[in-house]
Design a protein around this motif. Structure first.
Motif, mmCIF file in Angstrom:
data_model
loop_
_atom_site.group_PDB
_atom_site.id
_atom_site.type_symbol
_atom_site.label_atom_id
_atom_site.label_comp_id
_atom_site.label_asym_id
_atom_site.label_seq_id
_atom_site.Cartn_x
_atom_site.Cartn_y
_atom_site.Cartn_z
ATOM 1 N N ALA A 181 8.456 13.053 -9.634
ATOM 2 C CA ALA A 181 7.476 12.630 -10.632
ATOM 3 C C ALA A 181 6.725 11.392 -10.175
ATOM 4 C CB ALA A 181 8.171 12.368 -11.965
ATOM 5 N N ALA A 182 7.441 10.427 -9.563
ATOM 6 C CA ALA A 182 6.782 9.217 -9.064
ATOM 7 C C ALA A 182 5.736 9.576 -8.021
ATOM 8 C CB ALA A 182 7.820 8.258 -8.486
ATOM 9 N N ALA A 183 6.085 10.463 -7.112
ATOM 10 C CA ALA A 183 5.125 10.876 -6.096
ATOM 11 C C ALA A 183 3.945 11.619 -6.721
ATOM 12 C CB ALA A 183 5.825 11.749 -5.057
ATOM 13 N N LYS A 184 4.222 12.461 -7.715
ATOM 14 C CA LYS A 184 3.153 13.222 -8.371
ATOM 15 C C LYS A 184 2.208 12.294 -9.130
ATOM 16 C CE LYS A 184 2.414 17.334 -11.229
ATOM 17 N NZ LYS A 184 3.071 18.452 -11.961
ATOM 18 N N LEU A 185 2.753 11.230 -9.729
ATOM 19 C CA LEU A 185 1.911 10.256 -10.420
ATOM 20 C C LEU A 185 1.053 9.482 -9.433
ATOM 21 C CD1 LEU A 185 4.458 8.810 -13.012
ATOM 22 C CD2 LEU A 185 2.329 9.989 -13.581
ATOM 23 N N LEU A 186 1.656 9.077 -8.323
ATOM 24 C CA LEU A 186 0.957 8.195 -7.387
ATOM 25 C C LEU A 186 -0.096 8.924 -6.559
ATOM 26 C CD1 LEU A 186 3.926 5.993 -6.159
ATOM 27 C CD2 LEU A 186 1.926 5.226 -7.447
ATOM 28 N N ALA A 213 -6.515 0.462 3.628
ATOM 29 C CA ALA A 213 -6.142 1.660 4.365
ATOM 30 C C ALA A 213 -5.464 2.690 3.474
ATOM 31 C CB ALA A 213 -5.219 1.281 5.524
ATOM 32 N N ALA A 214 -4.912 2.244 2.353
ATOM 33 C CA ALA A 214 -4.236 3.119 1.393
ATOM 34 C C ALA A 214 -4.270 2.419 0.044
ATOM 35 C CB ALA A 214 -2.798 3.395 1.842
ATOM 36 N N PRO A 215 -4.008 3.138 -1.038
ATOM 37 C CA PRO A 215 -4.111 2.527 -2.366
ATOM 38 C C PRO A 215 -3.007 1.516 -2.626
ATOM 39 C CG PRO A 215 -3.363 4.774 -2.537
ATOM 40 C CD PRO A 215 -3.783 4.594 -1.126
ATOM 41 N N PRO A 216 -3.310 0.438 -3.341
ATOM 42 C CA PRO A 216 -2.315 -0.597 -3.636
ATOM 43 C C PRO A 216 -1.439 -0.215 -4.825
ATOM 44 C CG PRO A 216 -4.424 -1.237 -4.535
ATOM 45 C CD PRO A 216 -4.650 0.065 -3.821
ATOM 46 N N LEU A 217 -0.248 -0.804 -4.840
ATOM 47 C CA LEU A 217 0.694 -0.594 -5.936
ATOM 48 C C LEU A 217 0.874 -1.928 -6.648
ATOM 49 C CD1 LEU A 217 2.447 1.697 -7.113
ATOM 50 C CD2 LEU A 217 4.334 0.809 -5.740
ATOM 51 N N HIS A 218 0.269 -2.072 -7.824
ATOM 52 C CA HIS A 218 0.166 -3.383 -8.462
ATOM 53 C C HIS A 218 1.420 -3.781 -9.244
ATOM 54 C CE1 HIS A 218 -4.086 -3.365 -7.395
ATOM 55 N NE2 HIS A 218 -4.221 -2.196 -7.991
ATOM 56 N N ASP A 219 1.636 -3.138 -10.385
ATOM 57 C CA ASP A 219 2.629 -3.623 -11.348
ATOM 58 C C ASP A 219 4.077 -3.633 -10.845
ATOM 59 O OD1 ASP A 219 0.604 -4.123 -13.151
ATOM 60 O OD2 ASP A 219 0.803 -2.205 -14.161
ATOM 61 N N PRO A 220 4.510 -2.673 -10.029
ATOM 62 C CA PRO A 220 5.896 -2.744 -9.552
ATOM 63 C C PRO A 220 6.213 -4.008 -8.761
ATOM 64 C CG PRO A 220 5.036 -0.536 -9.257
ATOM 65 C CD PRO A 220 3.875 -1.397 -9.648
ATOM 66 N N CYS A 221 5.187 -4.692 -8.262
ATOM 67 C CA CYS A 221 5.444 -5.944 -7.542
ATOM 68 C C CYS A 221 6.115 -6.978 -8.447
ATOM 69 C CB CYS A 221 4.146 -6.499 -6.969
ATOM 70 S SG CYS A 221 3.494 -5.552 -5.579
ATOM 71 N N LEU A 246 0.816 -1.202 0.000
ATOM 72 C CA LEU A 246 0.000 0.000 0.000
ATOM 73 C C LEU A 246 0.855 1.259 0.000
ATOM 74 C CD1 LEU A 246 -2.721 -1.043 2.610
ATOM 75 C CD2 LEU A 246 -2.704 -1.406 0.126
ATOM 76 N N THR A 247 0.402 2.245 -0.772
ATOM 77 C CA THR A 247 1.102 3.516 -0.876
ATOM 78 C C THR A 247 0.632 4.428 0.257
ATOM 79 O OG1 THR A 247 1.157 3.222 -3.271
ATOM 80 C CG2 THR A 247 1.733 5.400 -2.434
ATOM 81 N N THR A 248 1.213 4.229 1.437
ATOM 82 C CA THR A 248 0.862 5.032 2.600
ATOM 83 C C THR A 248 1.450 6.434 2.460
ATOM 84 O OG1 THR A 248 2.829 4.351 3.800
ATOM 85 C CG2 THR A 248 0.874 2.961 4.039
ATOM 86 N N PRO A 249 0.951 7.389 3.217
ATOM 87 C CA PRO A 249 1.519 8.744 3.151
ATOM 88 C C PRO A 249 3.021 8.770 3.430
ATOM 89 C CG PRO A 249 -0.600 8.804 4.262
ATOM 90 C CD PRO A 249 -0.284 7.349 4.046
ATOM 91 N N ASP A 250 3.492 7.972 4.366
ATOM 92 C CA ASP A 250 4.923 7.963 4.672
ATOM 93 C C ASP A 250 5.739 7.435 3.492
ATOM 94 O OD1 ASP A 250 4.454 8.987 7.167
ATOM 95 O OD2 ASP A 250 4.692 7.084 8.234
ATOM 96 N N ARG A 251 5.247 6.395 2.821
ATOM 97 C CA ARG A 251 5.971 5.844 1.675
ATOM 98 C C ARG A 251 5.959 6.818 0.506
ATOM 99 N NH1 ARG A 251 3.150 -0.072 2.628
ATOM 100 N NH2 ARG A 251 4.479 -0.668 4.400
ATOM 101 N N LEU A 252 4.855 7.508 0.322
ATOM 102 C CA LEU A 252 4.769 8.512 -0.733
ATOM 103 C C LEU A 252 5.730 9.669 -0.442
ATOM 104 C CD1 LEU A 252 3.096 9.003 -3.335
ATOM 105 C CD2 LEU A 252 1.521 10.344 -1.939
ATOM 106 N N ALA A 253 5.785 10.077 0.819
ATOM 107 C CA ALA A 253 6.683 11.168 1.200
ATOM 108 C C ALA A 253 8.145 10.778 0.992
ATOM 109 C CB ALA A 253 6.437 11.561 2.651
ATOM 110 N N ALA A 254 8.470 9.510 1.236
ATOM 111 C CA ALA A 254 9.859 9.069 1.044
ATOM 112 C C ALA A 254 10.285 9.206 -0.405
ATOM 113 C CB ALA A 254 10.009 7.623 1.520
ATOM 114 N N LEU A 255 9.375 8.903 -1.336
ATOM 115 C CA LEU A 255 9.688 9.082 -2.751
ATOM 116 C C LEU A 255 9.882 10.565 -3.079
ATOM 117 C CD1 LEU A 255 7.199 6.543 -4.385
ATOM 118 C CD2 LEU A 255 9.690 6.339 -4.299
#
Length: 319
Positions: free
Chosen positions: A217-222, A244-252, A198-207
């Motif tokens: 750009a990755a954060a802006k896309l997500l 609880a947060a949106p899933p990240l499919h293809d990068p898996c 899941l793309t949690t706020p903390d993981r998005l902020a890290a990007l």
């Protein structure tokens, strides 16, 4: 070890774009022979342009992009602009690509590469399986040139486009059936796995805090992708899976190829429903294969989300 020969077949799409960036950021592990695109999240003209936009973003215009099939084998095309935006990458803030689209059709490219390669090639499939299915139909001998197919698609539980079916397999279930029944070394990463990442706020902020053009750009896309995929406040029907947060499919898929230790799975007998109406595109996995119904796929069941996001953030920091 030398880099793994790899072709990525995709339908960019926000999560496809992040998967491509992760592959671009891993040159020691991947010899990326080409990117093939298919109609799926958005029509073919957009997926082919979006793949090249991501090549420009990553400064990897050396990787050729091939456009493939503009529609499923038998059905009309279903797209997902409501999730990925009108262009497939949000609302069109990435510039138009200037690198050329290769003149060769994606199916012809797959057949050529898989019948002439010095070493077997890994295929990472991130969208509907139309290109690979047509290649297998036209030239069954390509199976001998495939090291493995790792696909994002399917589900052991509920779907995300219908109660029964995951989007990629629902868009072209007949192509998925061709691929699943082709006797290939196949690994499936379905919604059961990607809904753990899941793309949690903390993981998005890290990007975003990488401070690089790619990280930003990755954060802006997500960020908008996340809002449309998992925002139960404005539309409760969006959050069908109580995430609880949106899933990240293809990068898996790319993470699995880089770090299989971050995942667990087991052999199963996999089938795709193509005859029904209520369950069209459903993946049916028998976790108890037998001599009469032997396993034909490795089905991944768990993922280490922290490890995957740490890998993604670390690698994108190199671009």
């Amino acid at each position: 070890m030398p880099p793994r020969p790899l072709i990525i077949d995709c339908d960019p799409g926000v999560d496809d774009a992040i998967a491509l960036l992760l592959a671009f950021a891993s040159p020691a592990e991947f010899d990326l022979l080409g990117i093939t695109t298919v109609a799926g999240n958005v029509p073919l003209a957009l997926t082919a342009a979006n793949a090249r936009r991501i090549c420009h973003l990553a400064q990897r215009t050396d990787v050729p992009v091939y456009a493939g099939c503009p529609r499923p084998l038998l059905r009309s095309l279903v797209t997902a602009e409501d999730i990925h935006g009108s262009t497939g990458l949000g609302e069109g803030w990435l510039p138009e690509p200037t690198m050329p689209l290769q003149p060769q059709h994606a199916v012809a490219f797959l057949i050529e590469q898989l019948t002439t390669a010095a070493a077997p090639i890994t295929l990472a499939t991130l969208g509907p399986l139309t290109n690979l299915a047509v290649a297998l139909i036209q030239c069954p001998a390509i199976a001998g040139g495939i090291d493995q197919v790792v696909m994002m698609g399917g589900s052991l539980g509920p779907g995300n486009v219908t109660p029964a079916a995951e989007f990629n397999l629902y868009v072209d279930p007949h192509a998925a059936k061709v691929v699943v029944e082709a006797g290939l070394p196949l690994t499936m990463l379905g919604l059961d796995v990607t809904h753990q990442v899941l793309t949690t706020p903390d993981r998005l902020a890290a990007l975003e805090n990488l401070g690089t053009p790619v990280g930003k750009a990755a954060a802006k896309l997500l960020r908008p992708y996340g809002q449309s995929e998992c925002d139960s406040r404005s539309d409760p029907s969006r959050n069908r899976h109580s995430l609880a947060a949106p899933p990240l499919h293809d990068p898996c898929v790319i993470a699995y190829l880089l770090r299989p230790d971050l995942f667990t799975g087991r052999p199963m007998r996999l089938a795709v429903e193509t005859e029904g109406t209520l369950c069209l595109g459903r993946t049916v996995a028998n976790a108890y294969p037998s001599p009469t119904t032997p396993a034909n796929a490795t089905v991944i069941e768990t993922a280490d989300a922290e490890g995957i996001y740490a890998l993604l953030t670390e690698r994108l920091g190199k671009l």
